[in-house]
Every structure is written in C-alpha cells, then in structure tokens.
Design a protein around this motif. Structure first.
Motif, PDB file in Angstrom:
ATOM      1  N   ASP A 279     -31.807 -35.597 -48.594  1.00  0.00           N
ATOM      2  CA  ASP A 279     -32.110 -34.755 -47.042  1.00  0.00           C
ATOM      3  C   ASP A 279     -32.538 -35.742 -46.282  1.00  0.00           C
ATOM      4  O   ASP A 279     -33.880 -35.769 -46.725  1.00  0.00           O
ATOM      5  N   PHE A 280     -31.887 -36.099 -45.805  1.00  0.00           N
ATOM      6  CA  PHE A 280     -31.961 -37.037 -44.095  1.00  0.00           C
ATOM      7  C   PHE A 280     -33.362 -36.748 -43.509  1.00  0.00           C
ATOM      8  O   PHE A 280     -34.117 -37.245 -43.441  1.00  0.00           O
ATOM      9  N   HIS A 281     -33.072 -35.318 -43.054  1.00  0.00           N
ATOM     10  CA  HIS A 281     -34.354 -34.350 -41.927  1.00  0.00           C
ATOM     11  C   HIS A 281     -35.783 -34.613 -43.122  1.00  0.00           C
ATOM     12  O   HIS A 281     -36.272 -35.088 -42.344  1.00  0.00           O
ATOM     13  N   ALA A 282     -35.432 -33.969 -44.219  1.00  0.00           N
ATOM     14  CA  ALA A 282     -36.782 -34.085 -45.271  1.00  0.00           C
ATOM     15  C   ALA A 282     -38.059 -35.361 -44.785  1.00  0.00           C
ATOM     16  O   ALA A 282     -38.867 -35.617 -44.921  1.00  0.00           O
ATOM     17  N   ALA A 283     -36.739 -36.838 -45.331  1.00  0.00           N
ATOM     18  CA  ALA A 283     -37.412 -37.787 -45.032  1.00  0.00           C
ATOM     19  C   ALA A 283     -38.128 -38.363 -44.155  1.00  0.00           C
ATOM     20  O   ALA A 283     -38.829 -38.607 -44.095  1.00  0.00           O
ATOM     21  N   PHE A 284     -37.347 -37.896 -42.921  1.00  0.00           N
ATOM     22  CA  PHE A 284     -38.260 -38.396 -41.533  1.00  0.00           C
ATOM     23  C   PHE A 284     -39.324 -37.619 -41.340  1.00  0.00           C
ATOM     24  O   PHE A 284     -40.179 -38.132 -40.464  1.00  0.00           O
ATOM     25  N   THR A 285     -39.073 -36.228 -41.895  1.00  0.00           N
ATOM     26  CA  THR A 285     -40.167 -34.832 -41.520  1.00  0.00           C
ATOM     27  C   THR A 285     -41.479 -35.700 -42.363  1.00  0.00           C
ATOM     28  O   THR A 285     -42.691 -35.990 -41.521  1.00  0.00           O
ATOM     29  N   GLU A 286     -41.008 -36.010 -42.951  1.00  0.00           N
ATOM     30  CA  GLU A 286     -42.192 -36.564 -44.213  1.00  0.00           C
ATOM     31  C   GLU A 286     -43.389 -37.885 -43.993  1.00  0.00           C
ATOM     32  O   GLU A 286     -43.844 -37.624 -43.293  1.00  0.00           O
ATOM     33  N   ALA A 287     -41.919 -38.917 -43.246  1.00  0.00           N
ATOM     34  CA  ALA A 287     -42.588 -39.673 -42.762  1.00  0.00           C
ATOM     35  C   ALA A 287     -43.486 -40.117 -41.631  1.00  0.00           C
ATOM     36  O   ALA A 287     -44.271 -40.902 -41.298  1.00  0.00           O
ATOM     37  N   PHE A 288     -43.100 -39.027 -40.276  1.00  0.00           N
ATOM     38  CA  PHE A 288     -43.450 -38.726 -38.984  1.00  0.00           C
ATOM     39  C   PHE A 288     -44.985 -38.144 -38.994  1.00  0.00           C
ATOM     40  O   PHE A 288     -45.451 -38.331 -38.885  1.00  0.00           O
ATOM     41  N   ASN A 289     -45.117 -36.882 -40.141  1.00  0.00           N
ATOM     42  CA  ASN A 289     -45.858 -36.435 -40.140  1.00  0.00           C
ATOM     43  C   ASN A 289     -46.707 -37.597 -40.900  1.00  0.00           C
ATOM     44  O   ASN A 289     -48.900 -37.134 -40.557  1.00  0.00           O
ATOM     45  N   LEU A 290     -46.656 -38.106 -41.561  1.00  0.00           N
ATOM     46  CA  LEU A 290     -47.946 -39.261 -42.395  1.00  0.00           C
ATOM     47  C   LEU A 290     -48.092 -40.276 -40.615  1.00  0.00           C
ATOM     48  O   LEU A 290     -49.429 -40.344 -40.856  1.00  0.00           O
TER      49      LEU A 290
END
Length: 717
Positions: A279-290
């Motif tokens: 799930d690429f979307h979940a990966a980038f979302t987590e990174a941006f939240n961080l």
C-alpha cells in the motif's frame, strides 16, 4: 573583614576570564582546521586541471602505494597511544606509518585487475592527478606536526575521497581489512557533499521482498544511508506492506547521533518480510504525518527534505499517490519554504518503474533501478549515492561557497582515541555547473580540544558544540532540469531521465574524457611486497632494542618491521590501557593560582601581625623536612612505568626509596619485580633473544605488547 569581601568576586572574574580565553582558543583551533581543509580543497582542484597532461601519466605508473599490498619507503612507529593493534594472546603491538608518502585505498569491487589495480579509467585518472598533490600533503603534515605539538598531540590523517570510490591519505598506513573501505559510505563524505537535511526512509517489507535476497539488499542499502548521516541530520524510518508503521521509538525525526543511528540500524536488521500487499498510499501518508509532527515540534534541521523510497512492487492506485506526493511537496514549499525531494529505488525487474520514475521527476528527484542481473552487491554503493550527488551538485553553486561540515566526535578506527573530522566538497570549477569531484577532509584528535575547553569528547556540551557547527549553514539547492537530467543519466542511463531537457550532451555534468585514456598506466603500485600478508605482518612496527633485566610477560609477533629512521632508538614501556589524561584545563589552573595567591596573602598577613606582636616567625617547613625533602611514592611508579608516547627517551637515573626516612638513595637503582606492578599497568613487551654470556634479555621494542584494549565505543574514520 572588608578585604575578604573582594576575594570571591576576584576569583569569579578570573574564572570568567579564563573561560573566555578557552572559548577563544577553541574557536581559533576550529577555524584553523576549516581554513586548512579549504586550502586542501584548493590544491586538489588545482591539480585536477593537469589530469590529462602527459607528464601526469608518466609520473603515475609504478609510483603509488597501495594500503594493503605495498611496503612504504620510510616507515616509522606510530606513537603507541595513537594506534595499537591486537597481536594475539591478549597482547597488542604498535603500528607503523610513513609520513613522507600518501597511500591509496580502492574498494575491492573496483580493483579487479592484477595486483589490485583498477580497470576504470576514471579511477586511474583520480589516482594519477591526486598524486600531484602529494608534495603539498607532505609539507602540510610537517607544518601541522609543529602546530599540534603545543597541545602535546600528533596530527592525524589528511585525505581526499573521490566520488568514484578512490581514496588517498597521508600518512601512509596499512589498512586492516583490504578492499573494504569506501569513502562514499562515510559520514564525513556525505555530510560535506549534501549538507544538513531531514531524511525519511520508506521501506517495503511485503512478502515478495523475501525473494532473490531483496530484503537483505534493502537492509544493507538502508543501513548504508543511516550510517553515512552526521549529527547535522535528522532521520526516521517507515516500513510498509498492507499497512505502514514508524520504526523510530518517537513518531518524529530524530537527530542522527551515533547512539540513535545504532538503534535504527538494529531495528532495520530485525525487519522481516510480512505477507500482504504493498500500500504505497499508506506508506507516504505515514511519512508525511511524521514530517508534519516534526515541524510542529520544531525538531527539524530546517534544511532540505530527502524521502528515500525503496520497493520491488506494483502500485494499485498510482494517480492517488502521485497527487498526494505532489500536494505535500507544494505545501511544504509554500508554507514552510522547505524543498522536498523524492529519491525512488526499484529493487528487481518486477518493480513499477513508471510510477517510481514519475514521483521522482515530479519532485525534482532521481529514480534509480537496481537490477538482479547486474548484481545487487556491486550496484548498491553507486545507487545509494544518487541522493547526495544531487545535493553536492547544488552545493557547488553560488551562495554555498566555502561550505564545510563537521561530524560528531567518534572513536577512530584504531579503537584507541576519540577524534572528529572537518570536510568540504571539491569541484572542477572550470565548467558550469561545477563538476563534483569528491570530498577533502582532515582528522583531529579530540584530546587537544578537551584540554583547551575542559570538556569530555563524549559529553553533551561537546556534542552540542558540533551540532551547532554542523548546522550553521543550510545549503540552497537550485538546479535546472537539464542539470537534473544529466545527473539522472549518469546514474542510470537515458531511461532514467525525465525528458525535460533537450540537451543530450549534458555539458559540465558529464566529465570530459582525456584524449590519452588508452595511455593511462595499468600498473599503479610502486611495489606489491605485502600482497597476501596478514595485517600484523604488514603493520606491526619494530623500533630498536633495549636491555631489560626483569622482563615481565614477553611475546613474539612474526613479520615485524624495524624502524629505518631510528633503528636503535629506545622507547620506554607504557601500558596501552592507561587511564585518560587528567591534566587540568587552563581555567582550572587560573582558578587554582588565584586561590593560592589569596591563601598566601592571608598567611602573610598573619605572619606580619605575629611579628609585630613579638611572636617568632612562622616556619612552614620543619628543619628535618628542609634537610630531607621527601620523594612521593608515585614518582617511582611514574619512573618505572613511564610513557611510551615519547619518540625519544633521554638517559635517566633510577632512584629507590629508603624505607626508614624516605630519602633519596644515591646510585642505588631499584628493581621492580612482577609482583610490584599494579594490575592493569603491566610493562609492555616484545620479541626476546637471550644473551648467553651476560644472561640478560634483549627486548626488541618494535612490537611492544600489552593487555587487550577495552574501548567503550565503536567507530571508524
């Protein structure tokens, strides 16, 4: 009473003045090192302009020294406190170096020709043109020796690491693991070529990553990135499969100190592939939240943001992810003035190359394919270098002149002393944009800085000093689309370019080839006398002989070399595990002096008062003490276990203590038996040879041995 009121303020003023003096001297030393590394940069840039001259070719063949296979012409023993080697059976020997020569290191994967010679013309070229800088290196080291002697330390190494993996340093020494050193994987190299940055690694841990060794490759790649970060950087790791999670203990970026990097590397090594989708979307979302949480808490470098994305999978919702990435990149730029760049790495031929290329191009980043067919191991170093090469290209532009970086104090590779490194990028400035050549660097032992400022190398105040030094400047990276495409072309060929530049020549980014490349020498080394020999055979030093009447534990090491400069010089014995120096700082000395003066003034006032009242003068020392001054017991200990870090030993008179009155006995040398030596202070030892006539032991000092080293930290140059 009135006079005593001024005593404490006077002492405080003296201490404040001493502290200011310390700070001024500390700053002066650092500024000198920065000036020196910039001068070294200038010299490398100067000699680069002669790389294609025929004279450069003529002087290069059979005229360089390899760190693993060559004997150096003028080897001498390093001060034992600076460089100790394990020589088996719990012993250690001092090593040798040559201050009249530089030596070359090349990664084994790049030195596959006969005798460990490289085949790549660019690496040969780097060896040859940097040879022209050797007279400067030798002369500068001699100058540095005089400068650092006032702090009772020897200068450490000075070196240049090329962008292609070639490494030249002075003094010449023998590396422990042949072919293992790659300067591009060291913090001093990446810090100087990229500047302070926020780094987020996004790692695919889905089930397919367990195929073809991809998970191991990704761990190695991520570990390489983590280990090359400096204290100026902040970092976080996100893993994902069907869901995403943060590997950091905190859900924010953390400073890339050695302690934090070690924890992250340990966590990365513990990663296992998880059955599930990607799930690429979940990966980038987590990174941006961080990242957003980091910005809110103001624990960011305030500089460039690098997102390194590694996967072997296909994406199911490419448009959504591309929109998410582009929106966040624009938001960070508009609201925070922060440039976010995505560097994408595809592991294997099954990865979604089109998507990975698109998100890289949309953020002015780079996509790098890493393919099984080309061999993961040989491709990983150059692949992971793409992100700092992009920043290095920008560092060569206006506004970033004379950029230097510092790294956190660390244990040098000899595992004996703490040190630090100052470094700066090197360019061919005759072309536009400037061509990144590599990094120039200078090491320094921390003991001199500790003495000046009165702080331990591992203390929080000292670490904070280097954080401030390292984050003093935030490089501004402004590259054109043609410059970016040229860099992409260098890393992966035409298919990795974004097609936004009409120029296919990429002038300036692609180095111009010399017209006589076919004439580059195939044999670079002056000799290969040490090829195939162990590190001890290559590095252990021999430094003359000395008679010892009561030798303690003696050992023998094969292959030791005699010091050709001082073949009969004597060196007193010293334990390699001696405690750190307890010499007082300048501020402490000034404070003590002021206190003593105050006490003496009070005593003088009392004496004068008693004299005026008819009392007898006060005699501080009794008659017996004046006639027979005592000799502290520790003086004997310091005589019998004197330091080995003296290069020459002056003739000394041994003294003994009379147990009755502690007076000095004339001409009565004492003998120290094995039982008299304190644990942990054993006299060092070396090969022995019995003299049949005199019944004495002749000790070859060249291989002094001592108890095993017990470093409390790990590290490397």
């Amino acid at each position: 009473m009135a006079r005593s009121k001024w005593i404490l303020p006077a002492v405080l003023i003296a201490v404040d003045a001493a502290t200011l003096e310390q700070e001024i001297e500390f700053k002066a030393v650092l500024e000198r090192m920065e000036s020196d590394v910039l001068a070294l940069r200038d010299e490398i840039e100067r000699v680069y302009q002669y790389r294609c001259d025929l004279s450069t070719l003529d002087d290069c063949g059979y005229n360089n020294y390899n760190d693993c296979s060559s004997t150096y012409p003028i080897e001498e023993c390093i001060v034992q406190n600076d460089y100790a080697l394990q020589c088996g059976d719990g012993k250690a020997c001092t090593a040798s170096w040559d201050k009249s020569q530089s030596e070359i290191s090349i990664p084994a994967s790049l030195a596959l020709e006969t005798g460990g010679n490289p085949s790549d013309p660019e690496i040969i070229e780097s060896v040859c043109y940097t040879k022209l800088a050797e007279p400067y290196l030798v002369e500068k080291y001699e100058e540095d020796t005089k400068y650092w002697s006032k702090h009772d330390v020897t200068p450490s190494w000075t070196y240049f690491g090329a962008h292609n993996g070639m490494f030249r340093q002075i003094p010449a020494s023998h590396r422990e693991e042949c072919g293992s050193y790659d300067p591009r994987r060291r913090p001093w190299f990446v810090a100087a070529s990229s500047g302070p940055k926020d780094v987020v690694l996004i790692l695919d841990v889905s089930g397919s990553m367990s195929d073809y060794g991809r998970l191991r490759l990704m761990k190695d790649a991520a570990t390489t990135v983590i280990e090359t970060l400096s204290v100026a950087d902040r970092v976080a790791v996100v893993t994902f499969s069907s869901t995403a999670s943060i590997l950091n203990e905190e859900s924010m970026l953390i400073r890339a100190t050695k302690e934090n990097k070690d924890l992250l590397v340990e966590a990365i090594n513990g990663i296992n592939a998880v059955i599930g989708a990607t799930d690429f979307h979940a990966a980038f979302t987590e990174a941006f939240n961080l990242l957003e949480l980091t910005f809110e808490n103001e624990v960011t470098t305030g500089c460039n943001i690098a997102v390194l994305f590694m996967t072997d999978g296909k994406i199911s919702r490419p448009d959504e992810v591309i929109t998410l990435v582009n929106n966040k990149a624009e938001e960070f730029q508009t609201d925070l003035g922060r440039k976010m760049t995505v560097f994408s790495f595809s592991l294997g031929e099954e990865a979604d190359e089109e998507f990975l290329k698109t998100i890289a191009c949309s953020t002015s980043g780079i996509w790098v394919p890493i393919e099984e067919s080309k061999g993961f191991e040989t491709d990983i170093a150059s692949a992971m270098s793409s992100y700092y090469k992009l920043y290095a290209l920008g560092l060569g532009e206006g506004g970033n002149e004379d950029f230097v970086s510092w790294v956190e104090p660390y244990m040098f590779f000899n595992r004996k002393k703490m040190g630090t490194t100052v470094s700066t990028p090197v360019y061919d400035r005759s072309v536009d944009p400037h061509l990144f050549l590599g990094v120039a660097a200078i090491d320094a032992y921390m003991e001199a800085l500790e003495q000046i400022i009165g702080e331990n190398a591992t203390s929080s105040p000292m670490l904070q000093r280097f954080v401030e030094l390292s984050t003093a400047r935030c490089p501004k990276i402004e590259l054109t689309e043609c410059e970016l495409d040229a860099l992409r072309f260098l890393g992966g060929g035409e298919r990795t370019t974004c097609g936004l530049c009409n120029n296919t020549g990429y002038d300036g980014i692609i180095p111009e080839k010399c017209p006589f490349q076919s004439d580059w020498p195939s044999q670079l080394w002056a000799n290969t006398d040490m090829e195939g020999k162990s590190h001890l055979e290559r590095a252990c030093c021999k430094q003359g002989i000395e008679e010892v009447k009561n030798p303690l534990d003696l050992c023998t090491t094969e292959g030791a070399k005699e010091d050709p400069i001082n073949p009969t010089s004597y060196t007193e014995a010293e334990t390699l595990d001696e405690p750190p120096s307890t010499s007082l700082s300048t501020g402490a000395i000034v404070g003590i002096v002021v206190g003593v003066l105050v006490i003496v003034s009070i005593i003088f006032a009392l004496v004068v008062r008693k004299n005026r009242s008819g009392s007898k003068p006060v005699n501080v020392l009794s008659n017996q003490q004046q006639q027979h001054p005592s000799t502290p017991a520790q003086n004997l200990e310091s005589t019998t276990t004197s330091s080995l870090n003296q290069s020459e030993v002056q003739p000394s008179v041994e003294v003994g203590l009379d147990s009755s009155n502690d007076s000095v006995e004339d001409h009565q040398p004492s003998q120290v038996s094995q039982e008299e030596v304190e644990p942990g202070h054993e006299v060092e030892c070396a090969p022995t040879e019995k003299d049949e006539q005199e019944s004495r032991i002749i000790v070859a000092h060249a291989v002094p041995c001592a108890p095993p080293l017990n470093p409390n930290r790990n590290g490397e140059i």
